[in-house]
Design a protein around this motif. Sequence first.
Motif, PDB file in Angstrom:
ATOM      1  N   MET A   1       1.023  -1.265   0.062  1.00 17.50           N
ATOM      2  CA  MET A   1       0.238   0.058  -0.061  1.00 17.50           C
ATOM      3  C   MET A   1       0.840   1.239  -0.141  1.00 17.50           C
ATOM      4  N   LYS A   2       0.616   2.496  -0.897  1.00 17.55           N
ATOM      5  CA  LYS A   2       1.268   3.440  -1.040  1.00 17.55           C
ATOM      6  C   LYS A   2       1.222   4.347   0.330  1.00 17.55           C
ATOM      7  N   VAL A   3       2.186   5.023   0.559  1.00 18.66           N
ATOM      8  CA  VAL A   3       2.416   5.698   2.012  1.00 18.66           C
ATOM      9  C   VAL A   3       2.781   7.359   1.778  1.00 18.66           C
ATOM     10  N   CYS A   4       2.170   7.887   2.452  1.00 16.23           N
ATOM     11  CA  CYS A   4       2.512   9.320   2.483  1.00 16.23           C
ATOM     12  C   CYS A   4       3.277   9.870   3.556  1.00 16.23           C
ATOM     13  N   TYR A   5       4.697  10.084   3.405  1.00 14.41           N
ATOM     14  CA  TYR A   5       5.662  10.573   4.461  1.00 14.41           C
ATOM     15  C   TYR A   5       5.545  11.955   4.621  1.00 14.41           C
ATOM     16  N   ILE A   6       5.539  12.351   5.977  1.00 13.20           N
ATOM     17  CA  ILE A   6       5.397  13.750   6.232  1.00 13.20           C
ATOM     18  C   ILE A   6       6.644  14.133   7.240  1.00 13.20           C
ATOM     19  N   ILE A   7       7.342  14.897   6.806  1.00 15.79           N
ATOM     20  CA  ILE A   7       8.626  15.138   7.530  1.00 15.79           C
ATOM     21  C   ILE A   7       8.612  16.733   8.228  1.00 15.79           C
ATOM     22  N   GLY A   8       8.653  16.595   9.519  1.00 17.11           N
ATOM     23  CA  GLY A   8       8.590  17.905  10.366  1.00 17.11           C
ATOM     24  C   GLY A   8       9.797  18.438  10.770  1.00 17.11           C
ATOM     25  N   ALA A   9       9.929  19.634  11.227  1.00 13.26           N
ATOM     26  CA  ALA A   9      10.941  20.216  11.882  1.00 13.26           C
ATOM     27  C   ALA A   9      11.571  20.068  13.147  1.00 13.26           C
ATOM     28  N   GLY A  10      10.681  19.075  13.945  1.00 16.02           N
ATOM     29  CA  GLY A  10      11.090  18.451  15.174  1.00 16.02           C
ATOM     30  C   GLY A  10      12.290  17.675  15.399  1.00 16.02           C
ATOM     31  N   GLN A  11      12.283  16.831  16.537  1.00 11.64           N
ATOM     32  CA  GLN A  11      13.199  15.891  16.758  1.00 11.64           C
ATOM     33  C   GLN A  11      13.029  14.809  15.621  1.00 11.64           C
ATOM     34  N   PHE A  12      14.028  14.271  15.077  1.00  8.04           N
ATOM     35  CA  PHE A  12      13.868  13.370  14.088  1.00  8.04           C
ATOM     36  C   PHE A  12      13.505  11.967  14.267  1.00  8.04           C
ATOM     37  N   GLY A  13      13.968  11.452  15.433  1.00  7.12           N
ATOM     38  CA  GLY A  13      13.752  10.215  15.555  1.00  7.12           C
ATOM     39  C   GLY A  13      14.508   9.097  15.042  1.00  7.12           C
ATOM     40  N   ASP A  14      13.944   7.814  15.307  1.00  5.96           N
ATOM     41  CA  ASP A  14      14.723   6.615  14.863  1.00  5.96           C
ATOM     42  C   ASP A  14      14.463   6.290  13.314  1.00  5.96           C
ATOM     43  N   GLY A  15      15.496   5.688  12.702  1.00  6.55           N
ATOM     44  CA  GLY A  15      15.514   5.139  11.348  1.00  6.55           C
ATOM     45  C   GLY A  15      15.375   6.327  10.350  1.00  6.55           C
ATOM     46  N   LEU A  16      15.010   5.804   9.186  1.00  8.90           N
ATOM     47  CA  LEU A  16      14.811   6.760   7.946  1.00  8.90           C
ATOM     48  C   LEU A  16      13.948   6.376   7.080  1.00  8.90           C
ATOM     49  N   PRO A  17      12.986   7.254   6.613  1.00 11.52           N
ATOM     50  CA  PRO A  17      11.921   6.866   5.593  1.00 11.52           C
ATOM     51  C   PRO A  17      12.630   6.247   4.282  1.00 11.52           C
ATOM     52  N   ARG A  18      12.212   5.386   3.737  1.00 11.66           N
ATOM     53  CA  ARG A  18      12.553   4.722   2.627  1.00 11.66           C
ATOM     54  C   ARG A  18      11.350   4.791   1.629  1.00 11.66           C
ATOM     55  N   PRO A  19      11.159   5.894   1.103  1.00 14.26           N
ATOM     56  CA  PRO A  19       9.905   5.912   0.145  1.00 14.26           C
ATOM     57  C   PRO A  19      10.239   4.992  -1.184  1.00 14.26           C
ATOM     58  N   PHE A  20       8.995   4.165  -1.625  1.00 16.83           N
ATOM     59  CA  PHE A  20       9.115   3.835  -2.938  1.00 16.83           C
ATOM     60  C   PHE A  20       8.602   4.676  -3.991  1.00 16.83           C
ATOM     61  N   LYS A  21       8.647   4.301  -5.272  1.00 18.67           N
ATOM     62  CA  LYS A  21       8.204   5.176  -6.341  1.00 18.67           C
ATOM     63  C   LYS A  21       6.973   5.763  -6.071  1.00 18.67           C
ATOM     64  N   GLU A  22       5.946   5.068  -5.657  1.00 17.21           N
ATOM     65  CA  GLU A  22       4.603   5.217  -5.739  1.00 17.21           C
ATOM     66  C   GLU A  22       4.291   6.037  -4.232  1.00 17.21           C
ATOM     67  N   GLY A  84      -5.072  10.700  -2.518  1.00 17.94           N
ATOM     68  CA  GLY A  84      -5.425   9.175  -2.491  1.00 17.94           C
ATOM     69  C   GLY A  84      -4.676   8.424  -1.500  1.00 17.94           C
ATOM     70  N   TYR A  85      -3.992   9.216  -0.710  1.00 17.10           N
ATOM     71  CA  TYR A  85      -3.105   8.405   0.526  1.00 17.10           C
ATOM     72  C   TYR A  85      -3.890   8.068   1.597  1.00 17.10           C
ATOM     73  N   ARG A  86      -3.649   6.879   2.210  1.00 18.52           N
ATOM     74  CA  ARG A  86      -4.372   6.634   3.291  1.00 18.52           C
ATOM     75  C   ARG A  86      -3.584   5.915   4.599  1.00 18.52           C
ATOM     76  N   GLU A  87      -2.307   5.796   4.268  1.00 22.47           N
ATOM     77  CA  GLU A  87      -1.414   5.525   5.054  1.00 22.47           C
ATOM     78  C   GLU A  87      -0.132   6.549   5.225  1.00 22.47           C
ATOM     79  N   PHE A  88       0.104   7.068   6.405  1.00 23.58           N
ATOM     80  CA  PHE A  88       0.763   8.115   6.641  1.00 23.58           C
ATOM     81  C   PHE A  88       1.904   7.793   7.906  1.00 23.58           C
ATOM     82  N   VAL A  89       3.046   8.266   7.465  1.00 24.83           N
ATOM     83  CA  VAL A  89       4.158   8.055   8.391  1.00 24.83           C
ATOM     84  C   VAL A  89       4.844   9.357   8.721  1.00 24.83           C
TER      85      VAL A  89
END
Length: 206
Positions: A1-22, A84-89
């Motif tokens: 399922m395609k994912v929308c990653y939203i990156i803010g200006a705060g404390q970045f946290g664990d790991g890195l987003p690894r977005p696919f083409k979609e 059309g995104y329904r999954e957000f990280v």
Amino acid sequence: MKVCYIIGAGQFGDGLPRPFKEDMVIACDGGFGHCAERGIRVDMAVGDFDSLGYVPKHPQVAVLPPEKDDTDTGWAVKEGWKRGYREFVFYGVTGGRISHTMANVQLLAGLAAKGGHGILVGEGVWYQVIYNEEIVFGKEEEGYLSVFCLGDEALGVCEKGLKYELDHARLTKEYPVGVSNEFIGKESRVAVREGMLLLIGEKKGD
């Protein structure tokens, strides 16, 4: 399922987003700097850019007014949903002002109420909201898990495969009975028959 990653200006946290083409990556204000530092692809930059200090040169930029009803992150959620995104990280949306973290928890609740899903990824902590549903965790999950009622009550709450179990319990907003449960190396699940729950996972200290 395609994912929308939203990156803010705060404390970045664990790991890195690894977005696919979609997938889609939306950088909110200073989150654009996080992405530039970490080599994360940006599909759209949004915000009033008071944190970043400049408007980025990018083919998709939405400059928002400083005084507005939506937070930059809230605007990004609406944009992702519209596409059309329904999954957000979310990354970089915790660890600063507690009011901002709570605002982002409310965004999770809004997504859950509409049938979407989201997770806030912080440094040693994550937040999720479930609504009239079940979530399953693999046996590799570690640390603490706290479960809170979002709303007047949550009915038919089950917690299985954790250190402390609940079976069709009633949770209310007045009493934090679900705080500081623990993963114990087994597949586990949390379910709610009717209502909304906030789940907070935390690493144990060294």
